[in-house]
Design a protein around this motif. Structure first.
Motif, PDB file in Angstrom:
ATOM      1  N   ASN A  10       0.826  -1.205   0.000  1.00 47.41           N
ATOM      2  CA  ASN A  10       0.000   0.000   0.000  1.00 47.41           C
ATOM      3  C   ASN A  10       0.855   1.249   0.000  1.00 47.41           C
ATOM      4  N   TYR A  11       0.286   2.328  -0.587  1.00 51.38           N
ATOM      5  CA  TYR A  11       0.822   3.667  -0.362  1.00 51.38           C
ATOM      6  C   TYR A  11      -0.263   4.375   0.443  1.00 51.38           C
ATOM      7  N   GLY A  12      -0.087   4.489   1.722  1.00 50.97           N
ATOM      8  CA  GLY A  12      -1.169   5.048   2.543  1.00 50.97           C
ATOM      9  C   GLY A  12      -2.402   4.190   2.376  1.00 50.97           C
ATOM     10  N   VAL A  13      -3.496   4.807   1.921  1.00 48.88           N
ATOM     11  CA  VAL A  13      -4.723   4.021   1.766  1.00 48.88           C
ATOM     12  C   VAL A  13      -4.824   3.384   0.366  1.00 48.88           C
ATOM     13  N   ILE A  14      -3.918   3.783  -0.517  1.00 46.98           N
ATOM     14  CA  ILE A  14      -3.964   3.219  -1.877  1.00 46.98           C
ATOM     15  C   ILE A  14      -3.359   1.818  -1.891  1.00 46.98           C
ATOM     16  N   GLY A  39       0.953  -1.720 -11.093  1.00 51.56           N
ATOM     17  CA  GLY A  39       1.650  -2.116  -9.871  1.00 51.56           C
ATOM     18  C   GLY A  39       3.009  -2.747 -10.109  1.00 51.56           C
ATOM     19  N   LYS A  40       3.489  -2.689 -11.337  1.00 51.95           N
ATOM     20  CA  LYS A  40       4.740  -3.370 -11.703  1.00 51.95           C
ATOM     21  C   LYS A  40       5.949  -2.798 -10.951  1.00 51.95           C
ATOM     22  N   THR A  41       6.079  -1.468 -10.998  1.00 53.41           N
ATOM     23  CA  THR A  41       7.222  -0.830 -10.329  1.00 53.41           C
ATOM     24  C   THR A  41       7.164  -1.069  -8.824  1.00 53.41           C
ATOM     25  N   THR A  42       5.966  -1.036  -8.284  1.00 53.13           N
ATOM     26  CA  THR A  42       5.802  -1.267  -6.842  1.00 53.13           C
ATOM     27  C   THR A  42       6.327  -2.655  -6.464  1.00 53.13           C
ATOM     28  N   ILE A  43       6.053  -3.645  -7.281  1.00 50.63           N
ATOM     29  CA  ILE A  43       6.534  -5.008  -7.009  1.00 50.63           C
ATOM     30  C   ILE A  43       8.070  -5.045  -7.037  1.00 50.63           C
ATOM     31  N   VAL A  44       8.647  -4.437  -8.064  1.00 54.64           N
ATOM     32  CA  VAL A  44      10.118  -4.428  -8.184  1.00 54.64           C
ATOM     33  C   VAL A  44      10.755  -3.732  -6.978  1.00 54.64           C
ATOM     34  N   LYS A  45      10.192  -2.593  -6.604  1.00 51.60           N
ATOM     35  CA  LYS A  45      10.765  -1.847  -5.470  1.00 51.60           C
ATOM     36  C   LYS A  45      10.619  -2.629  -4.170  1.00 51.60           C
TER      37      LYS A  45
END
Ligand code: ATP
Length: 234
Positions: A10-14, A39-45
């Protein structure tokens, strides 16, 4: 080699990533494709330790790493080429590469890494004393890949390596990815350029709004009518 189990971020509530599971076997090229914001970049990070998951596990070579810090993850053999390249302007090509060697203490090993990278990317050798900001987009992408290779990763995470490049450079970058893989590096490839990514991938996953919608071999996904309609525009 890597197993992502029920990962939510999550990013805060997102809720950017919602219960995603996938795996990468040693020696594979696995691609994650999906539209902007999937959500691809979020997974990599999250794999590289820059973000912490809300829940789920990331298991690398049998160990949970989702609570580890980024330098520890690099040390374990996972290296990332971030989206947008992040070349340091005002520093030469050599200095940018040197930043990638931050974990290496042995001078001879560092010299060996330079030699390997210059052999792979002769253009970087030619431009080694030039400000990295003066390189073309494609050359900067090569530098970003070269920097990630300085630590000799076992698993290389590539976030949109073809972004913003001319068709000729895109071909070059995909050929380089294939060659790195053939020489033993396992690869997670994030791409919007779905067709080319699937063409070189052993397996792929299609991500939409934070969940995996489809998975299969690169060939299966390439010929899947739904993938063709949504991602190849026809
Ligand atoms: P792209 O191909 O456009 O880079 P992506 O698939 O990599 O997209 P992410 O960047 O992972 O997608 O973003 C997933 C979702 O999380 C998007 O809805 C995005 O707006 C949101 N998001 C990403 N970063 C942040 C942030 N720092 N703060 C809040 N929301 C974010």
């Amino acid at each position: 080699m890597l197993e992502v189990q029920n990962l939510s971020v999550n990013y805060g509530v997102i809720q950017a990533v919602k219960g995603v599971s996938f795996n990468i076997n040693q020696g594979e090229i696995v691609t994650l494709i999906g539209a902007n914001g999937a959500g691809k970049t979020t997974i990599v990070k999250t794999i590289s330790g820059l973000l912490k998951p809300k829940s789920g596990e990331i298991i690398y070579q049998g160990n949970e790493i989702q609570r580890n810090k980024a330098p520890q993850i690099v040390q374990a053999g996972i290296s990332q080429v971030a989206e947008g390249r992040h070349i340091f302007a005002g520093m030469t090509v050599m200095e940018n590469l040197q930043l990638g060697a931050f974990l290496q203490k042995n001078r001879a090993e560092i010299e060996h890494s330079y030699a390997e990278i210059f052999q792979k990317f002769p253009i970087l050798k030619k431009r080694r004393n030039q400000d990295a900001a003066t390189l073309s987009g494609g050359e900067q992408q090569m530098l970003a890949i070269g920097r990630a290779l300085m630590v000799k990763p076992k698993l290389l995470l590539l976030d949109e390596p073809s972004m913003g490049l001319s068709p000729l450079f895109i071909q070059k970058i995909f050929a380089i990815i294939k060659e790195l893989n053939e020489k033993g590096t396992t690869i997670l490839l994030i791409e919007q350029n779905a067709k080319q990514a699937l063409a070189i991938a052993d397996r792929g996953y299609v991500l939409a709004t934070g969940t995996i919608q489809l998975s299969g071999t690169g060939q299966e996904l390439l010929t899947n009518p739904e993938v063709q309609k949504v991602y190849f525009g026809g």
